[in-house]
Design an enzyme around this catalytic site. Structure first.
Site, PDB file in Angstrom:
ATOM      1  N   PRO A  11      56.902   3.364  46.817  1.00 36.52           N
ATOM      2  CA  PRO A  11      58.044   3.437  47.884  1.00 36.52           C
ATOM      3  C   PRO A  11      57.768   4.440  48.947  1.00 36.52           C
ATOM      4  O   PRO A  11      57.882   5.830  48.531  1.00 36.52           O
ATOM      5  CB  PRO A  11      59.430   3.633  47.468  1.00 36.52           C
ATOM      6  CG  PRO A  11      59.238   3.373  45.746  1.00 36.52           C
ATOM      7  CD  PRO A  11      57.531   3.640  45.554  1.00 36.52           C
ATOM      8  N   GLU A  12      57.317   3.981  50.103  1.00 32.70           N
ATOM      9  CA  GLU A  12      57.131   4.950  51.004  1.00 32.70           C
ATOM     10  C   GLU A  12      58.449   4.611  52.406  1.00 32.70           C
ATOM     11  O   GLU A  12      59.063   3.937  52.131  1.00 32.70           O
ATOM     12  CB  GLU A  12      55.817   5.045  51.737  1.00 32.70           C
ATOM     13  CG  GLU A  12      54.727   5.374  50.935  1.00 32.70           C
ATOM     14  CD  GLU A  12      53.173   5.136  51.234  1.00 32.70           C
ATOM     15  OE1 GLU A  12      52.988   5.292  52.655  1.00 32.70           O
ATOM     16  OE2 GLU A  12      52.209   4.841  50.650  1.00 32.70           O
TER      17      GLU A  12
ATOM     18  N   LYS B 249      61.544   9.577  52.550  1.00 35.47           N
ATOM     19  CA  LYS B 249      61.526   8.691  51.401  1.00 35.47           C
ATOM     20  C   LYS B 249      62.749   8.884  50.456  1.00 35.47           C
ATOM     21  O   LYS B 249      62.657   8.219  49.340  1.00 35.47           O
ATOM     22  CB  LYS B 249      60.194   8.967  50.745  1.00 35.47           C
ATOM     23  CG  LYS B 249      58.849   8.905  51.290  1.00 35.47           C
ATOM     24  CD  LYS B 249      57.885   9.187  50.593  1.00 35.47           C
ATOM     25  CE  LYS B 249      56.607   9.599  51.332  1.00 35.47           C
ATOM     26  NZ  LYS B 249      55.337  10.030  50.348  1.00 35.47           N
TER      27      LYS B 249
ATOM     28  N   ARG C 261      44.042  12.616  46.561  1.00 35.92           N
ATOM     29  CA  ARG C 261      44.378  11.316  46.789  1.00 35.92           C
ATOM     30  C   ARG C 261      43.288  10.395  47.039  1.00 35.92           C
ATOM     31  O   ARG C 261      42.168  10.690  47.687  1.00 35.92           O
ATOM     32  CB  ARG C 261      45.446  11.286  48.003  1.00 35.92           C
ATOM     33  CG  ARG C 261      46.491  12.046  47.773  1.00 35.92           C
ATOM     34  CD  ARG C 261      47.527  11.437  46.989  1.00 35.92           C
ATOM     35  NE  ARG C 261      48.758  12.370  46.475  1.00 35.92           N
ATOM     36  CZ  ARG C 261      48.763  12.957  45.591  1.00 35.92           C
ATOM     37  NH1 ARG C 261      47.815  13.556  44.837  1.00 35.92           N
ATOM     38  NH2 ARG C 261      49.945  13.798  45.668  1.00 35.92           N
TER      39      ARG C 261
END
Length: 264
Positions: free
Chosen positions: A2-3, A58, A252
């Site tokens: 979820p962003e 967020k 990342r």
DNA sequence: ATCTATTCCTGGCTGC
DNA sequence: TGCAGCCAGGAATAGA
């Protein structure tokens, strides 16, 4: 994961059920979810009314009467209205019109509650969809790091995560390792536009469901079908056909087109 | 001050 | 088929 778009869709799906509701009780099934002190969290929340439910970065933010409750879904958290509890249910909010579950396989999700806004929420940067291009450019100039790391920093801009940073940089034709402060005004403006565009399109598509994400009613999003580079290492760039590369930036996974996105 | 590496956590995937 | 080992990553934390 979820962003901003996913959290926005969760809040929109739940808002009609939550706003104006009273929390009669909260059950915490995972100490981690409550930040280590489940008893005081439950005590604080019990009996309070949810005046409004909105998104900040967020975070899912409930304004209580009085106080705040902030929920962060991190990677695999789900907030579900009237679902059945299971082995991954970490918290249960009993409300007037039903119950709200926090499910999370990996136990990264967190619930904060108190009279004051949690410090991590207070320190968030501006909302990407409320910031002007000029303000965005001004903030970029003050940063030394690589653009991808800067965009992931929630104090710089609130709500972007790994997926939408990669997608926005591709749309703006900017290399993820480009130093943030070196972007020309024109390119910074283009990046701002790309961020607004990709976030808006993702919200309209119900968010990206790659593995776990669903909204408050359990509905999956469809934006993952429109990802141009994220998760597409080795595939052809939809713009130029070159093979999408995958590298590591700031620990990342980072996806970009080596032909469209050049260091300058 | 600023940036980088580590930690948390577990389902799913890879390779032997 | 079984299983060890690795990977995904947001944000807090520790270290440089």
């Amino acid at each position: 994961m979820p962003e901003l778009p996913e959290v926005e869709c969760v809040v929109r799906s739940l808002r009609p059920w939550l706003e104006g509701s009273r929390i009669s009780a909260v059950e915490i099934r995972s100490r981690l979810a409550a930040g280590g002190d489940p008893a005081s969290l439950c005590r604080f929340l019990a009996g309070r009314r949810i005046a409004s439910a909105r998104r900040r970065g967020k975070f899912i933010l409930f304004e209580l009467a009085p106080g705040f409750c902030a929920i962060h879904l991190r990677m695999t958290g789900r907030l579900l209205w009237n679902g059945g509890t299971g082995p991954y249910t970490r918290a249960v909010f009993e409300l007037d019109r039903g119950r709200l579950l926090l499910d999370d396989v990996r136990q990264f999700a967190r619930i904060y509650a108190g009279l004051d806004l949690p410090e991590t929420v207070a320190k968030l940067g501006p909302e990407p969809l409320e910031l002007t291009a000029a303000e965005f450019r001004g903030r970029l100039l003050a940063r030394r790091g690589r653009i991808k790391a800067v965009l992931l920093d929630q104090r710089f801009l609130a709500g972007l995560g790994n997926i939408y940073v990669d997608e926005a940089l591709h749309r703006a034709r900017i290399h993820p390792l480009q130093p943030a402060g070196t972007l020309t005004a024109r390119r910074a403006e283009g990046l701002h536009g790309a961020i607004v565009e990709v976030l808006s399109e993702a919200i309209a598509a119900g968010g990206s469901s790659i593995s776990d994400y669903v909204d408050g009613m359990g509905a999956r999003g469809a934006f993952q079908l429109q990802h141009r580079v994220y998760g597409r290492g080795g595939e052809a760039c939809p713009r130029c056909g070159a093979a999408v590369r995958r590298i590591a930036v700031a620990q990342r996974g980072t996806h970009f087109c080596p032909r469209c996105q050049r260091l300058q």
